[in-house]
Design an enzyme around this catalytic site. Structure first.
Site, PDB file in Angstrom:
ATOM      1  N   LYS A  13      -6.426   0.685   4.071  1.00  0.00           N
ATOM      2  CA  LYS A  13      -5.410   1.671   4.460  1.00  0.00           C
ATOM      3  C   LYS A  13      -5.697   3.041   3.831  1.00  0.00           C
ATOM      4  O   LYS A  13      -5.704   4.051   4.522  1.00  0.00           O
ATOM      5  CB  LYS A  13      -4.007   1.224   4.017  1.00  0.00           C
ATOM      6  CG  LYS A  13      -3.555  -0.110   4.597  1.00  0.00           C
ATOM      7  CD  LYS A  13      -2.130  -0.443   4.176  1.00  0.00           C
ATOM      8  CE  LYS A  13      -1.944  -0.634   2.679  1.00  0.00           C
ATOM      9  NZ  LYS A  13      -2.564  -1.849   2.121  1.00  0.00           N
ATOM     10  N   ARG A  88       7.144  -1.831   3.051  1.00  0.00           N
ATOM     11  CA  ARG A  88       6.393  -3.023   2.659  1.00  0.00           C
ATOM     12  C   ARG A  88       7.231  -4.291   2.778  1.00  0.00           C
ATOM     13  O   ARG A  88       6.768  -5.364   2.428  1.00  0.00           O
ATOM     14  CB  ARG A  88       5.985  -2.850   1.184  1.00  0.00           C
ATOM     15  CG  ARG A  88       4.509  -2.959   0.921  1.00  0.00           C
ATOM     16  CD  ARG A  88       4.346  -2.695  -0.563  1.00  0.00           C
ATOM     17  NE  ARG A  88       3.054  -3.009  -1.058  1.00  0.00           N
ATOM     18  CZ  ARG A  88       2.020  -2.167  -1.081  1.00  0.00           C
ATOM     19  NH1 ARG A  88       2.117  -0.974  -0.584  1.00  0.00           N
ATOM     20  NH2 ARG A  88       0.881  -2.550  -1.615  1.00  0.00           N
ATOM     21  N   ARG A 122     -13.611  -2.637  -5.975  1.00  0.00           N
ATOM     22  CA  ARG A 122     -13.123  -1.271  -5.718  1.00  0.00           C
ATOM     23  C   ARG A 122     -13.113  -0.418  -6.986  1.00  0.00           C
ATOM     24  O   ARG A 122     -12.701  -0.870  -8.045  1.00  0.00           O
ATOM     25  CB  ARG A 122     -11.704  -1.372  -5.155  1.00  0.00           C
ATOM     26  CG  ARG A 122     -10.996  -0.035  -5.050  1.00  0.00           C
ATOM     27  CD  ARG A 122      -9.893  -0.067  -4.055  1.00  0.00           C
ATOM     28  NE  ARG A 122      -8.739  -0.848  -4.482  1.00  0.00           N
ATOM     29  CZ  ARG A 122      -7.658  -1.032  -3.706  1.00  0.00           C
ATOM     30  NH1 ARG A 122      -7.622  -0.521  -2.490  1.00  0.00           N
ATOM     31  NH2 ARG A 122      -6.659  -1.745  -4.142  1.00  0.00           N
ATOM     32  N   ARG A 153      -8.745  -0.015 -10.952  1.00  0.00           N
ATOM     33  CA  ARG A 153      -7.295  -0.127 -11.088  1.00  0.00           C
ATOM     34  C   ARG A 153      -6.943  -1.401 -11.843  1.00  0.00           C
ATOM     35  O   ARG A 153      -7.510  -2.449 -11.586  1.00  0.00           O
ATOM     36  CB  ARG A 153      -6.630  -0.150  -9.708  1.00  0.00           C
ATOM     37  CG  ARG A 153      -6.207   1.215  -9.242  1.00  0.00           C
ATOM     38  CD  ARG A 153      -5.833   1.225  -7.794  1.00  0.00           C
ATOM     39  NE  ARG A 153      -4.858   0.198  -7.430  1.00  0.00           N
ATOM     40  CZ  ARG A 153      -4.360   0.047  -6.202  1.00  0.00           C
ATOM     41  NH1 ARG A 153      -4.762   0.855  -5.232  1.00  0.00           N
ATOM     42  NH2 ARG A 153      -3.492  -0.895  -5.929  1.00  0.00           N
ATOM     43  N   ARG A 164      -0.597 -10.069  -5.404  1.00  0.00           N
ATOM     44  CA  ARG A 164      -0.331  -9.044  -4.379  1.00  0.00           C
ATOM     45  C   ARG A 164      -0.488  -9.637  -2.975  1.00  0.00           C
ATOM     46  O   ARG A 164       0.268  -9.294  -2.068  1.00  0.00           O
ATOM     47  CB  ARG A 164      -1.245  -7.839  -4.578  1.00  0.00           C
ATOM     48  CG  ARG A 164      -0.818  -6.987  -5.786  1.00  0.00           C
ATOM     49  CD  ARG A 164      -1.953  -6.175  -6.352  1.00  0.00           C
ATOM     50  NE  ARG A 164      -2.467  -5.184  -5.423  1.00  0.00           N
ATOM     51  CZ  ARG A 164      -3.694  -4.681  -5.469  1.00  0.00           C
ATOM     52  NH1 ARG A 164      -4.541  -5.092  -6.405  1.00  0.00           N
ATOM     53  NH2 ARG A 164      -4.066  -3.784  -4.605  1.00  0.00           N
TER      54      ARG A 164
HETATM   55  P1  ADP Z   1      -2.558  -1.949  -2.184  1.00  0.00           P
HETATM   56  O1  ADP Z   1      -2.161  -1.628  -0.767  1.00  0.00           O
HETATM   57  O2  ADP Z   1      -4.024  -2.021  -2.383  1.00  0.00           O
HETATM   58  O3  ADP Z   1      -1.831  -3.155  -2.731  1.00  0.00           O
HETATM   59  P2  ADP Z   1      -0.976   0.307  -3.228  1.00  0.00           P
HETATM   60  O4  ADP Z   1      -1.588   1.420  -3.968  1.00  0.00           O
HETATM   61  O5  ADP Z   1      -0.414   0.562  -1.875  1.00  0.00           O
HETATM   62  O6  ADP Z   1      -2.125  -0.801  -3.157  1.00  0.00           O
HETATM   63  O7  ADP Z   1       0.195  -0.360  -4.100  1.00  0.00           O
HETATM   64  C1  ADP Z   1       0.011  -0.711  -5.452  1.00  0.00           C
HETATM   65  C2  ADP Z   1       1.304  -1.254  -6.035  1.00  0.00           C
HETATM   66  O8  ADP Z   1       2.345  -0.234  -5.989  1.00  0.00           O
HETATM   67  C3  ADP Z   1       1.932  -2.443  -5.290  1.00  0.00           C
HETATM   68  O9  ADP Z   1       1.364  -3.679  -5.691  1.00  0.00           O
HETATM   69  C4  ADP Z   1       3.420  -2.295  -5.692  1.00  0.00           C
HETATM   70  O10 ADP Z   1       3.654  -2.804  -6.987  1.00  0.00           O
HETATM   71  C5  ADP Z   1       3.624  -0.797  -5.732  1.00  0.00           C
HETATM   72  N1  ADP Z   1       4.117  -0.302  -4.426  1.00  0.00           N
HETATM   73  C6  ADP Z   1       3.454   0.500  -3.548  1.00  0.00           C
HETATM   74  N2  ADP Z   1       4.179   0.723  -2.435  1.00  0.00           N
HETATM   75  C7  ADP Z   1       5.349   0.054  -2.610  1.00  0.00           C
HETATM   76  C8  ADP Z   1       6.526  -0.134  -1.815  1.00  0.00           C
HETATM   77  N3  ADP Z   1       6.640   0.407  -0.589  1.00  0.00           N
HETATM   78  N4  ADP Z   1       7.528  -0.913  -2.323  1.00  0.00           N
HETATM   79  C9  ADP Z   1       7.431  -1.451  -3.533  1.00  0.00           C
HETATM   80  N5  ADP Z   1       6.354  -1.344  -4.321  1.00  0.00           N
HETATM   81  C10 ADP Z   1       5.311  -0.603  -3.877  1.00  0.00           C
END
Ligand code: ADP
Ligand code: ZN
Length: 210
Positions: A13, A88, A122, A153, A164
């Protein structure tokens, strides 16, 4: 045009968002990037978000929805917006419905073993946030876009990645059906190389723009 990028962790994404924002003059709102910014700057939001992110679970909906609602107006200086990582779950999707109308949902579908390989390999740029994979870095330790230092990360460990994925399956996957019913879902094959995925996305956006 408001586009949502949907997909499991590691689906690509962020990578596609980065390319699309430049190509189509779009703003990029990644809730993950917003939280990482707050953690780095040790803000109140950062203090709340840190524990959840380190465990691989979701930051509470009230916090996340409030951030998006407040910041969305700041992203309206371009031709459109890419939402990456929000909504999400169904609660967030319904909250978003109340203040923003999505034009298109791009679901990037990737097989699970490939996701784990991508996540664990990554490396992210400290300065611009771009993702790289060790497979293509050939030992280089800096960003291909801005020469920033790359880091891994904390939540990209195998353990946290598995959590996750579980969160994705339980909470995020139902959004596929949710947006299918709204008639705005488009699925692309994210197992392909990034250029090939972009070709598929381009085709969809071209049809929508007609
Ligand atoms: P990825 O898509 O690789 O899991 P992101 O950078 O989108 O990575 O998200 C990393 C973390 O940030 C998630 O595991 C969550 O803890 C938090 N997070 C991101 N977006 C949301 C959301 N919309 N609602 C709740 N937590 C979120
Ligand atoms: Zn960079």
């Amino acid at each position: 045009m408001i586009i949502l990028l949907l997909g499991a962790p590691g689906a690509g994404k962020g990578t596609q968002a980065k390319i699309l924002t430049e190509k189509y003059d779009l703003a990029h709102l990644s809730t993950g990037d917003v939280f990482r910014y707050h953690i780095k700057n040790e803000t109140e939001i950062g203090k709340v978000a840190k524990g959840y992110i380190e465990k691989g679970t979701l930051v509470p909906d009230e916090v996340t929805c409030a951030i998006v609602k407040e910041s969305l107006p700041l992203y309206q200086n371009r031709k459109g917006i890419i939402l990456d990582g929000f909504p999400r779950n169904i609660v967030q999707a319904k909250a978003l419905d109340a203040f923003c109308k999505l034009d298109c949902v791009l679901n990037i579908a990737v097989s699970e073993d490939l996701l784990l390989e991508r996540i664990c390999g990554r490396r992210v740029c400290k300065d611009c946030g771009a993702s790289h994979h060790i497979k293509y870095l050939q030992g280089k330790a800096t960003c291909q876009y801005c020469n920033g230092v790359l880091y891994q990360r904390q939540d990209d460990s195998v353990e946290t990645a598995k959590e996750r994925f579980a969160v994705y399956s339980q909470q995020t996957k139902p959004l596929i059906q949710f947006y299918k019913e709204k008639g705005i879902l488009h699925t692309v094959d994210g197992n392909k190389e990034q250029d090939a995925v972009l070709v598929e996305i381009d085709k969809i956006l071209k049809v929508l723009a007609e």
